[in-house]
Design an enzyme around this catalytic site. Structure first.
Site, PDB file in Angstrom:
ATOM      1  N   GLY A  44       0.813  -1.220   0.000  1.00 54.84           N
ATOM      2  CA  GLY A  44       0.000   0.000   0.000  1.00 54.84           C
ATOM      3  C   GLY A  44       0.841   1.262   0.000  1.00 54.84           C
ATOM      4  O   GLY A  44       0.556   2.219  -0.727  1.00 54.84           O
ATOM      5  N   CYS A  45       1.890   1.271   0.797  1.00 59.34           N
ATOM      6  CA  CYS A  45       2.752   2.457   0.888  1.00 59.34           C
ATOM      7  C   CYS A  45       3.556   2.653  -0.390  1.00 59.34           C
ATOM      8  O   CYS A  45       3.802   3.787  -0.810  1.00 59.34           O
ATOM      9  CB  CYS A  45       3.662   2.357   2.101  1.00 59.34           C
ATOM     10  SG  CYS A  45       2.728   2.367   3.659  1.00 59.34           S
ATOM     11  N   THR A  46       3.950   1.561  -1.013  1.00 64.08           N
ATOM     12  CA  THR A  46       4.661   1.653  -2.293  1.00 64.08           C
ATOM     13  C   THR A  46       3.733   2.222  -3.350  1.00 64.08           C
ATOM     14  O   THR A  46       4.120   3.107  -4.127  1.00 64.08           O
ATOM     15  CB  THR A  46       5.206   0.280  -2.708  1.00 64.08           C
ATOM     16  OG1 THR A  46       6.124  -0.173  -1.702  1.00 64.08           O
ATOM     17  CG2 THR A  46       5.901   0.337  -4.054  1.00 64.08           C
ATOM     18  N   ALA A  49       3.339   6.005  -2.650  1.00 64.57           N
ATOM     19  CA  ALA A  49       4.545   6.761  -2.987  1.00 64.57           C
ATOM     20  C   ALA A  49       4.728   6.861  -4.501  1.00 64.57           C
ATOM     21  O   ALA A  49       5.082   7.925  -5.020  1.00 64.57           O
ATOM     22  CB  ALA A  49       5.762   6.113  -2.340  1.00 64.57           C
TER      23      ALA A  49
END
Length: 157
Positions: A44-46, A49
């Site tokens: 999710g964070c990738t 970003a």
């Protein structure tokens, strides 16, 4: 989560290169999109970003800055930036100082809530949103900030 209209608390954190940076430093060159995320290299964070990376030219074209904050150390942030070619600052908040200041600590102090703030140069929170798992809402939030600055004629030269 801090309210729109509140003064954004200043902080001093290390960036991906180990340099100390404050919120005041970040807003010197224009309003800031400050986003908090749980961890480098998670799916999710990738995705989040990389979405910001893909919109970064538009973000910069209207004079906005970007900085991401999570509890990982500078080395993790540096590797994350390099692997995904991220053109913006990542700040290490290993002690969750800024996380707590912005009231985005996870339930019972575990993890970090996914939150995005639009902060003016005078450190006023102009807009904010939290959506822990709905990452597309953060992308929509950023696109809205770009459009609002474009329609207000606030493109940078």
């Amino acid at each position: 989560m801090l309210d729109v209209g509140a003064r954004a608390p200043d902080f001093l954190l290390n960036d991906h290169d180990g340099n100390e940076i404050s919120l005041s430093d970040l807003v010197q060159n224009g309003p800031l999109i400050l986003y908090f995320y749980p961890a480098d290299f998670t799916p999710g964070c990738t995705k989040e970003a990389c979405s910001i990376r893909d919109n970064h030219d538009d973000i910069k074209s209207v004079g906005l800055q970007v900085a991401g904050v999570s509890p990982q150390d500078a080395d993790s942030h540096r590797r994350f930036r390099e692997e995904h070619d991220l053109p913006f600052i990542l700040l290490s908040d290993e002690e969750k100082v800024a996380v707590k200041m912005y009231d985005v600590d996870g339930p019972f102090g575990v993890g970090v809530r996914r939150a995005t703030f639009l902060i003016s140069q005078d450190r006023i929170i102009k807009d904010a949103m939290m959506a822990d798992v709905r990452i597309s809402r953060h992308e929509e939030f950023i696109k809205k900030a770009i459009i609002l600055r474009e329609t207000a004629g606030l493109k940078s030269d």
